[in-house]
Design an enzyme around this catalytic site. Sequence first.
Site, PDB file in Angstrom:
ATOM      1  CE1 TYR A 121       7.794  38.928  95.365  1.00 12.64           C
ATOM      2  CE2 TYR A 121       8.972  38.555  93.303  1.00 12.64           C
ATOM      3  CZ  TYR A 121       7.807  38.877  93.976  1.00 12.64           C
ATOM      4  OH  TYR A 121       6.660  39.143  93.267  1.00 12.64           O
ATOM      5  CB  ALA A 122      13.672  34.115  93.348  1.00 16.06           C
ATOM      6  CB  ALA A 123      13.356  31.227  97.812  1.00 17.71           C
ATOM      7  CB  SER A 124       8.707  33.650  98.785  1.00 21.80           C
ATOM      8  OG  SER A 124       8.524  34.727  97.876  1.00 21.80           O
ATOM      9  CE  LYS A 125       5.121  36.375  94.822  1.00 20.90           C
ATOM     10  NZ  LYS A 125       3.667  36.377  94.990  1.00 20.90           N
ATOM     11  CG  ASN A 172      -0.390  40.711 109.030  1.00 19.81           C
ATOM     12  OD1 ASN A 172       0.056  40.057 108.077  1.00 19.81           O
ATOM     13  ND2 ASN A 172       0.350  41.508 109.766  1.00 19.81           N
ATOM     14  CB  SER A 224       6.880  36.509  90.567  1.00 19.94           C
ATOM     15  OG  SER A 224       7.787  37.355  89.891  1.00 19.94           O
ATOM     16  CG  ASN A 256      -3.220  39.883  94.279  1.00 21.53           C
ATOM     17  OD1 ASN A 256      -2.556  39.984  93.244  1.00 21.53           O
ATOM     18  ND2 ASN A 256      -3.381  40.898  95.118  1.00 21.53           N
ATOM     19  CB  ILE A 260       2.510  44.028  86.782  1.00 20.24           C
ATOM     20  CG1 ILE A 260       2.655  42.582  86.265  1.00 20.24           C
ATOM     21  CG2 ILE A 260       1.099  44.572  86.571  1.00 20.24           C
ATOM     22  CD1 ILE A 260       2.422  42.375  84.790  1.00 20.24           C
TER      23      ILE A 260
END
Length: 251
Positions: A159-163, A67, A146, A94, A192
Amino acid sequence: MGLTTLLENKVALVTGSSRGIGKEIACLFAKNKAKVILHGVTEEHCQATAQEIENITGDRPPVFAANLSDLPQVEQMFKEIFKQVKGLDILVNNAGVLEDRLIGMISADNLETIFSVNTFGTLHCLQLASRLMRKSTAPSIINLSSIIGVQGAAGQTAYAASKAAVIGITKSAAKELGPQGIRVNALAPGLIETNMIEHLSDRAIGSHIENTPLGRLGSPNDVAKAALFLASDLSSFITGQTLQVDGGLRV
Ligand code: NAD
């Protein structure tokens, strides 16, 4: 070297290779003669990918479980990889998770879930893998960011911050690891077709396609081909870059 032997004799670890983009990258790398190492949350998750690769190459690839939000598990996995293969040439970071939340609804738990895999997991794997790349003649690390990390999206702030952080990691690691010959690049896919986007409405997908000059969603294979380019000698003087695989969504 032919175009189907781009990764001959290279050892490549692909995280989150049980399904979706990671599975496609692992299979395309295997078709290009890489010795692929699969990773999943459990070994069972990766059996379909392992079977597909065995059908392609005749050999069953090793599978490791961890994990990625649990650092001791990640460290243990790299210890076991080292025991089996002694060195790595390619890492594809990934594995990732998406949880959509509007501002005001983002909890500490959401942030923990998203960052622990997408950002901290990526950074931990990069650190541990880079130590196994010392003897490689052409080491390459590819991080999945992303298009959302590049341009943002309503409902996807966490999510945007993490990417976006993955792009920062990529640029910094490219500078720091370049003198050791390790190239570090990121991929920034648009939408995708995988399990990750199955919660999206037909309307949201339709509007995304309308804004995409190439007029379609991306496939896992579109991303895998870009990963193959960044993993191989075809991109030998490219590092620190974020390659958008988005059909022209953001130009
Ligand atoms: P997916 O949900 O099909 O696959 C994600 C993979 O990550 C799975 O194998 C899953 O088991 C693994 N994973 C998730 N949490 C994990 C954890 N805690 N520990 C270990 N493994 C874990 O999604 P996908 O579309 O194939 O996404 C692959 C990557 O591409 C992700 O980083 C994602 O953010 C990124 N991406 C996807 C899209 C898209 O539209 N599908 C767009 C841009 C970027």
